[in-house]
Write an enzyme that holds these catalytic residues in place. Structure first.
Site, PDB file in Angstrom:
ATOM      1  N   HIS A 134      -9.972  -6.249   9.561  1.00 34.57           N
ATOM      2  CA  HIS A 134     -10.999  -6.179   8.589  1.00 34.57           C
ATOM      3  C   HIS A 134     -11.754  -5.076   9.144  1.00 34.57           C
ATOM      4  CE1 HIS A 134      -8.617  -8.842   7.087  1.00 34.57           C
ATOM      5  NE2 HIS A 134      -8.819  -8.883   6.086  1.00 34.57           N
ATOM      6  N   GLU A 165       0.753  -1.213   0.352  1.00 41.53           N
ATOM      7  CA  GLU A 165       0.065   0.506   0.183  1.00 41.53           C
ATOM      8  C   GLU A 165       1.336   0.891  -0.250  1.00 41.53           C
ATOM      9  OE1 GLU A 165      -2.292  -2.600   0.662  1.00 41.53           O
ATOM     10  OE2 GLU A 165      -1.564  -2.988   1.527  1.00 41.53           O
TER      11      GLU A 165
END
Length: 399
Positions: free
Chosen positions: A204, A135
């Protein structure tokens, strides 16, 4: 004067379906309730009923809006929220060849939630770029591409993963326009799913809006319906500022009829969901539907709540919010963000500073618990504000 209201209410019938993350049969039987698809106009479609009674079930035939908000009789086409995002993205890629997409599995796989499905064959691998699992690297690459004239859309497979790119987003994305004396613009969109999922686990199911809200130079919006998802996506792509678009993992399968003609929404305006007189309820993203469920019960109890989807998380639309507070004189904030330092805390500070003289009661803020989101379904629901808690808070606020 600020009151932070915290309580744990019973679970309600709300469960926005997500076809990419099916709960196990065991978890369905343990919940002993109903699974619903929740439409963006707050209508519920019962998909499964185990036969067990549901505690504190909200009345579904109540009038939650003063006028029918359904667009079924108007021209347009029905789309799920993730399809509306894709349609807006595709239209902008057709319109402007500088628009490109990058992220993990965004290409031929079509993205984890299929927002970019079909774009790679149409636009090619250079405009829909699959990246390694890094990322910080592809976020930095996207910011560099924006500096040199492109208009990248960076997808975080999950917003929690973008914490790995926090340095790039903060020290580069938010600051380069200012620190370069205006020589570089950063027209980049950072988007992806976040929020508390359906038993997706703590890593998550993070609520990270407030993390990014503190970064100077960044705009933030949160979509909650297919209509505003498409309109905000197009507006974010066209903006000369870096924009973070928050999508909720449980709202991708919401269905709504949206106009056939092109439209672009403002990145800085709230949406009046339900006009009312007795109390202003500010919310956004998934909590919009918890609030609208609570509104049905509140109407049956004789209350007239005004519901506003703030949509713009930075900056706040204080014009719309202020006009509502001046009318109702009471304010409730409902969010999925964390209690400590969350969006609600920033909203409370702004409202107290600007509109305290118009309030007849302290601001009440309902937020998620300050704990990592549990994996167990029952505990997960207890960490998030439920409609029953909203009803109780309004009743206490209006006493």
């Amino acid at each position: 004067m600020v009151t932070l209201f915290q309580g744990v209410g019973a679970s309600t019938a709300f469960s926005a379906s997500n076809k990419f993350h099916f709960p196990s049969p065991r978890s369905l039987s343990e919940r002993k309730g109903s699974i619903f698809i929740v439409r963006s106009d707050a209508r519920l479609n019962n998909l499964l009923n185990s036969g067990a009674s549901k505690p504190q079930r909200l009345i579904t035939n109540a009038v939650a809006t003063k006028a029918d908000s359904s667009t079924s009789s108007k021209a347009g086409h029905e789309l799920l929220l993730f399809e509306a995002l894709r349609e807006g993205l595709e239209e902008e890629m057709d319109r402007d060849p500088r628009v490109c997409v990058m992220g993990e599995d965004v290409g031929h796989y079509g993205g984890s939630y299929k927002v970019t499905k079909g774009l790679a064959p149409k636009f090619g691998d250079l405009r829909v770029l699959d990246t390694p699992i890094a990322e910080n690297s592809f976020t930095g690459m996207g910011i560099g591409a924006a500096m040199t004239g492109l208009r990248p859309i960076i997808e975080g497979m999950n917003m929690g993963f973008l914490l790995l790119a926090f340095n790039q987003i903060s020290n580069n994305c938010g600051m380069l326009h200012y620190t370069s004396g205006g020589q570089f613009k950063i027209p980049v969109v950072i988007r992806g799913p976040g929020g508390v999922g359906r038993q997706l686990g703590a890593e998550h199911s993070q609520r990270l809006e407030s993390y990014f809200q503190s970064i100077p130079g960044i705009q933030m919006v949160a979509c909650s319906t297919p209509y505003n998802a498409k309109g905000l996506m197009k507006a974010a792509i066209r903006s000369e500022n870096p924009v973070i678009l928050f999508e909720h993992v449980l709202l991708y399968n919401l269905k709504e009829k949206i106009p056939d003609e092109e439209y672009v929404l403002s990145l800085e305006e709230a949406e009046m969901v339900r006009p009312g007189e007795h109390v202003t309820i500010l919310t956004y993203s998934r909590m919009r539907y918890h609030v609208m469920q609570a509104a049905k019960s509140l109407v049956n109890k004789g209350y007239d709540p005004e519901v506003i989807d703030i949509r713009s998380l930075k900056p706040f639309d204080l014009h719309t919010i202020g006009n509502s507070v001046k009318k109702t004189h009471r304010l409730l904030i409902v969010e999925e963000c964390m209690r400590t330092g969350g969006i609600g805390a920033s909203l409370t500070a702004a409202i107290t500073e600007n509109f305290n003289d118009y309030l007849d009661a302290p601001v009440v803020c309902l937020s998620s618990q300050d704990v990592p989101t549990p994996y167990t379904g029952t505990l997960e629901e207890w960490t998030v504000v439920q409609p029953a808690q909203i009803v109780t808070a309004v009743e206490q606020l209006c006493q």
